[in-house]
Motif scaffolding. Sequence first.
Motif, mmCIF file in Angstrom:
data_model
loop_
_atom_site.group_PDB
_atom_site.id
_atom_site.type_symbol
_atom_site.label_atom_id
_atom_site.label_comp_id
_atom_site.label_asym_id
_atom_site.label_seq_id
_atom_site.Cartn_x
_atom_site.Cartn_y
_atom_site.Cartn_z
ATOM 1 N N HIS A 97 0.985 -1.235 -0.186
ATOM 2 C CA HIS A 97 -0.006 -0.061 -0.093
ATOM 3 C C HIS A 97 0.546 1.309 0.011
ATOM 4 O O HIS A 97 1.983 1.170 0.273
ATOM 5 C CB HIS A 97 -0.875 0.147 1.167
ATOM 6 N N ARG A 156 2.513 9.967 12.317
ATOM 7 C CA ARG A 156 2.118 10.934 10.897
ATOM 8 C C ARG A 156 1.843 12.138 11.297
ATOM 9 O O ARG A 156 1.243 12.365 12.517
ATOM 10 C CB ARG A 156 0.853 10.322 10.262
ATOM 11 N N ASP A 184 1.027 5.041 1.906
ATOM 12 C CA ASP A 184 0.243 5.986 2.813
ATOM 13 C C ASP A 184 0.025 7.385 2.169
ATOM 14 O O ASP A 184 0.923 8.247 2.077
ATOM 15 C CB ASP A 184 1.149 5.967 4.105
ATOM 16 N N HIS A 219 4.678 -0.236 0.164
ATOM 17 C CA HIS A 219 5.306 -0.927 0.969
ATOM 18 C C HIS A 219 4.467 -2.037 1.803
ATOM 19 O O HIS A 219 3.102 -1.874 1.404
ATOM 20 C CB HIS A 219 5.805 -0.077 2.304
HETATM 21 FE FE FE Z 1 2.015 2.228 5.799
#
Ligand code: FE
Length: 219
Positions: A137, A216, A139, A193
């Motif tokens: 995926h 994040r 991010d 990743h």
């Molecule tokens: Fe991730």
Amino acid sequence: MTFDLFDSLPPEADDNPIETLAPGAVLLRRFARDDDDALLAAVRDVTDRAPWRHLVTPGGLRMSVAMTNCGSYGWVSDRTGYRYDPIDPDSGLPWPPMPAPFLSLAWRAASAAGYDGFAPDACLINRYQPGTRLSLHQDRDEQDLGAPIVSVSLGLPATFLFGGLRRADRPTRIRLVHGDVVVWGGPSRLVFHGIAPLADGDHPVLGHERINLTFRKAR
Ligand code: FE
Ligand code: MD6
């Protein structure tokens, strides 16, 4: 590769090498090792208030990773899509605040990787048990893609799949162990990743589990 790695290290850093995975992405081996007790106590405080849950993808599949969040925003997935939400949908309450040891570790790791002043407003906490995987995926639900992500591995070792900017790029496999921290941003921020199915083992601190924290800047 080995030559490049050691060549780039200051002599005193031999026992805590900063390994470059790709432009903007570094692996800080064992960086969080001495913080493990404080981090895991904080994980327990968070999961007391926002228990582990298995989210459903927009396609209707139950994720094998158990997740929860802390901070001002939490990453959630349901049939309507992915989003950052200030409210835990399971409780209707705000997510637990970011514990102080989380903020401190994230700031120090980002700084060691060359990203100064990292102030995360969200931490996604993932729990893996043997067989759990996380498919490839990106991010990309964060508003500010200029900020890095700081990722902390605790417990059983995992094989991190580090791909390229296209889903079809063949990932390299990187072993992540207890205390390893990956920091990535810049040109690597949108790399695909994932995590290969977790092999069973018996970790002295976490037994049959792996816990991953990803910090994040969501907003
Ligand atoms: Fe991730
Ligand atoms: C994991 N990590 O290590 C999953 N995402 O369990 C991630 O998905 C991840 O490690 C963004 C940045 C760093 C990561």
